[in-house]
Every structure is written in structure tokens, then in C-alpha cells.
Design a protein around this motif. Structure first.
Motif, mmCIF file in Angstrom:
data_model
loop_
_atom_site.group_PDB
_atom_site.id
_atom_site.type_symbol
_atom_site.label_atom_id
_atom_site.label_comp_id
_atom_site.label_asym_id
_atom_site.label_seq_id
_atom_site.Cartn_x
_atom_site.Cartn_y
_atom_site.Cartn_z
ATOM 1 N N TYR A 64 -7.619 6.504 -0.255
ATOM 2 C CA TYR A 64 -8.055 5.423 -0.596
ATOM 3 C C TYR A 64 -9.297 5.166 -0.509
ATOM 4 O O TYR A 64 -10.056 4.439 -1.192
ATOM 5 N N TYR A 73 -6.679 -7.858 10.000
ATOM 6 C CA TYR A 73 -5.348 -8.742 9.253
ATOM 7 C C TYR A 73 -4.782 -9.728 10.037
ATOM 8 O O TYR A 73 -3.808 -10.470 9.692
ATOM 9 N N TRP A 75 -7.895 -2.856 7.033
ATOM 10 C CA TRP A 75 -7.761 -2.073 5.876
ATOM 11 C C TRP A 75 -9.003 -2.429 4.932
ATOM 12 O O TRP A 75 -8.824 -2.271 3.714
ATOM 13 N N THR A 76 -10.050 -2.717 5.391
ATOM 14 C CA THR A 76 -11.357 -3.069 4.742
ATOM 15 C C THR A 76 -12.300 -2.119 5.415
ATOM 16 O O THR A 76 -12.248 -1.585 6.418
ATOM 17 N N LEU A 127 1.016 -1.187 0.243
ATOM 18 C CA LEU A 127 -0.159 0.051 0.097
ATOM 19 C C LEU A 127 0.873 1.168 -0.007
ATOM 20 O O LEU A 127 0.641 2.136 -0.818
ATOM 21 N N LYS A 175 -4.406 -4.670 12.233
ATOM 22 C CA LYS A 175 -4.586 -3.683 11.183
ATOM 23 C C LYS A 175 -6.127 -3.936 10.450
ATOM 24 O O LYS A 175 -6.591 -4.831 10.128
ATOM 25 N N VAL A 224 -7.639 2.979 5.110
ATOM 26 C CA VAL A 224 -7.805 2.590 3.808
ATOM 27 C C VAL A 224 -9.170 2.122 3.398
ATOM 28 O O VAL A 224 -9.687 2.639 2.366
ATOM 29 N N SER A 232 -5.960 1.485 10.531
ATOM 30 C CA SER A 232 -4.716 0.552 10.716
ATOM 31 C C SER A 232 -4.184 0.440 12.017
ATOM 32 O O SER A 232 -3.307 -0.521 12.048
ATOM 33 N N TYR A 252 -5.047 8.728 4.627
ATOM 34 C CA TYR A 252 -3.905 7.782 4.658
ATOM 35 C C TYR A 252 -2.721 8.603 4.704
ATOM 36 O O TYR A 252 -2.353 9.157 3.567
#
Length: 407
Positions: free
Chosen positions: A108, A223, A208-209, A24, A206, A168, A183, A123
């Protein structure tokens, strides 16, 4: 997806967390040059499109004015600079010494929009902010700071030297609350009007979705292979499950299931009631794009260059379509068609029942951002920093707007 694929091929045996942690920031600021700066999709309200630019700005576009090639800004149009990141110690070094340099602000996230406000998150290195922008008359200055005079226009955290982790996944508005994952591993629930924190929940890994919210429950993954269901009012956990791999795509809801892709090349359906796996489907690579669902059918784009139509109840494959390159962008359903963009910039109009291609339109630039459709139009945010309006009935691009040319 040349750059990302090249990086991945060198580190296939590392965990998805370490891999994405490298991909990323590199994709946005380093090894691919300045063009790799986020992949925001669109929000729409009353003839306006809202998106995050690859230059760290939030932009409002008047669809009619763009179709008429009017000068920017036309009526209702604006651009706002996102909140700048702090300057770290050390900074950029050269033969004359070191100079502090703030990391670039990247967007993002796809904005969320309500009657009065546009929400976006940022971000910037390890740091992020959530911004609420007055939809009709933004009061932010050139540094990304709100005027504080307009009801509802705010930044979270409010203090200039305080940040959450880099963001993100996109913010989600449900009722009077904005939900966003960071994150730093936390889910934040914020008052949609004033930006005050209502609760936060630490997932331990983290995020990120994007979260998804339904019937008073917030669903979110991290994650560390975990998926959570949280009470939307107070953030208390309802259930938690651990999956064989980290989740690659933001989830969608299909009936009583959450559906999403993972980094072990599988597509999952898990129960919204308890997180138990109902079925899985195996693809040839990651399912990165957020799936779309309609009439008991799930349409899932994959980095193997295919889009799969799956029966929502048991995951059986109804059909598949092969594009010319990986599919990163979330597809869109419009007027009985499925519109899919490949990374190389080919736009495919498919029959939803069979997957047969009706028309292919070349955008002429790489596409990673989610597509957006309304009426007969599909809107594309391409990597060349241009927005395209595509009429699917005509089967052609009818306008383009390159915001890099704004002075």
C-alpha cells in the motif's frame, strides 16, 4: 468506489477501526478478486519512477524508456519481489485437507527514495517488513531477501521469522532516519543506511496513515482517535490529543497546523505546537486522500466526490468541484493547476484559483493511488496494473506501461 462503499453501507454504525480492519484485507485479497492488491504511489529520482506493484513487487521505471515504449527492463529499470510473509498454521483447506499458505504480500505504501536507496514497507496478513533497496543495483533474490553485500541494503526486522505489524502508511525519510507507522500500533525510527532501530513508540492503537516530520518532530495518528507529536531523536512524546473520530487521511502541514480528514466526515486543522483544534470543515463523506497545500490554500479530496479548496488560516471554503465519483487518490499541484483523479478513472485539470475544469482525461481504469507530477507530466497508477504518463499541456495520455505483461 463500489466495493468499499457497499461494504461501508452495511456497517455504518461500527467503529472506523473495525470497518477498516475489514475493508483493507478484503479489498486487497478477497471479495474484489486479485486486482485489489494495494495502491502504491510514486517516488521519483533522476528520471526514474519507483512504485509498489499490485503483485507485491517494487518496480523502477525509466520515464524516457517508457515514453519510447522500450522493452522492459531498459537502462536503470528493475523489479524486486517484496519479502514474503510467514506461513501460518492451518492454511487453505479443501476436500483433501489443509495446506499451509502464506498470505499475499501487498504494498500500500508509496516508496521513499534517497541518493542510494529506495524504501518500502509491506502488508501481509498481520505482518510487515521495511525494505531498503539499492536504487541502482538491487541485490535481492526471488524471495525478497537482500544480498547483505551492498552498503545500506537491508530488511527490518532482519531475522526472517520476525515481523512488525502490517504497514499501510508510507515510510518517511528525514535526515538519516526512516520513520514508519505500523498496524501493531508502533512508530519505528530506523537508521536509514543500516536499518538499525533507533527507537520505537507504542501509540496504543493501529496506525494506517503516514507520519509527517518537520523541525525535529514526528506527527502521527492512530485509530484510537489519538494524534501524537514525538521527538524525532528519541521518540519521547511532546503532546497527545484525542479527537472525536479516528483519522482517515495522512496529514499535511499548512503553516503552523496539521491538516487531515477524519471518519466523522470532518476535515481538521490542529496546532503543531500543542494539538489544539484550530478549525474544522464538514464534508459529505470521509476525507481519505492526503491533502495538498500551497500558498495558504488546502486542496482536499473527499469520498463525496468533491474536491474542496479551503483557506488554511480559518478553513473557509474558497470553492468546490464535483467529480463523477469518490476521490480516494491524493491530488497533485503542477504548473499552476490542480490535477485530481476520481475513483472511476477520470482525470480533471482544474484552475487552482477558481476550481474551473480546464480538461478531463479518461484513464479508462479505476484510480486509488496518489498521483505524482513532474515537469508537464502527471503519472497515474491505475487498478488495471498499468502506469500512465499524462501530459497536462497536451491534455492527453502520452504513454502507458502495464507491468502485468512483464515476463
Amino acid at each position: 468506489m463500489k466495493m468499499i462503499t457497499t461494504c461501508i453501507s452495511k456497517v455504518k454504525k461500527v467503529s472506523a477501526l473495525l470497518l477498516l480492519a475489514a475493508v483493507l484485507p478484503t479489498a486487497s485479497a478477497g471479495c474484489a478478486g486479485p486486482a485489489w492488491q494495494g495502491w502504491s504511489g510514486f517516488a521519483s529520482y533522476d528520471g526514474m519512477l519507483y512504485l509498489g506493484s499490485m503483485s507485491g513487487e517494487v518496480i523502477a521505471l525509466n520515464v524516457l524508456a517508457r515514453s519510447e515504449e522500450s522493452d522492459f527492463p531498459a537502462e536503470g529499470e528493475w523489479r524486486v519481489t517484496a519479502v514474503k510473509a510467514p506461513i501460518p498454521s492451518g492454511g487453505m483447506c479443501g476436500p483433501m485437507g489443509c495446506a499451509p499458505v502464506a498470505p499475499p504480500v501487498i504494498i500500500y505504501t508509496t516508496p521513499a527514495v534517497t541518493d542510494d536507496l529506495v524504501y518500502v514497507a509491506t502488508y501481509a496478513g498481520d505482518d510487515g517488513k521495511v525494505m531498503a533497496i539499492n536504487r541502482l543495483a538491487p541485490g535481492y533474490d526471488e524471495e525478497g531477501n537482500p544480498s547483505w553485500k551492498k552498503r545500506g541494503e537491508w530488511v527490518y526486522p532482519q531475522a526472517q521469522n520476525k515481523f512488525i505489524g502490517a504497514v499501510v502508511g508510507s515510510p518517511v525519510v528525514a535526515g538519516d532516519t526512516v520513520y514508519v507507522g505500523s498496524s501493531d500500533g508502533k512508530v519505528y525510527a530506523l537508521d536509514a543506511v543500516y536499518g538499525e532501530e533507533r527507537w520505537e513508540f507504542d501509540t496504543g492503537g493501529k496506525i494506517w496513515t503516514s507520519p509527517v516530520v518537520k523541525d525535529g518532530v514526528v506527527y502521527v495518528s492512530n485509530y484510537n482517535h489519538k494524534f501524537f507529536a514525538l521527538d524525532s531523536v528519541d521518540g519521547s512524546p511532546i503532546w497527545e490529543v484525542e479527537l472525536p473520530a479516528a483519522v482517515a487521511s495522512s496529514p499535511a502541514i499548512a503553516g503552523g497546523n496539521l491538516v487531515f480528514g477524519t471518519f466523522d466526515n470532518h476535515f481538521y486543522a490542529v496546532s503543531t505546537d500543542n494539538g489544539k483544534t484550530k478549525w474544522t470543515f464538514s464534508g459529505g463523506n470521509w476525507f481519505w486522500a492526503t491533502p495538498v497545500v500551497r500558498d495558504n490554500v488546502i486542496y482536499a479530496g473527499c469520498l463525496d466526490g468533491k474536491v474542496y479548496a479551503l483557506e488554511a488560516g480559518h478553513g473557509g471554503k474558497l470553492w468546490e468541484f464535483s467529480a463523477d465519483s469518490p476521490i480516494i487518490s491524493a491530488p497533485v499541484l503542477l504548473n499552476g493547476f490542480l490535477v485530481v483523479a476520481s475513483k472511476s478513472g477520470e482525470l480533471y485539470i482544474l484552475e487552482t484559483g477558481s476550481g474551473d475544469s480546464i480538461k478531463t482525461i479518461s484513464i479508462g481504469a479505476s484510480v486509488m493511488a496518489p498521483l505524482y507530477g513532474e515537469d508537464n507530466m502527471v503519472y497515474v497508477h491505475a487498478r488495471n496494473r498499468c502506469v500512465y504518463g499524462v501530459d497536462i499541456q497536451k491534455g492527453e495520455k502520452v504513454w502507458e506501461f502495464c507491468y502485468s505483461e512483464i515476463e
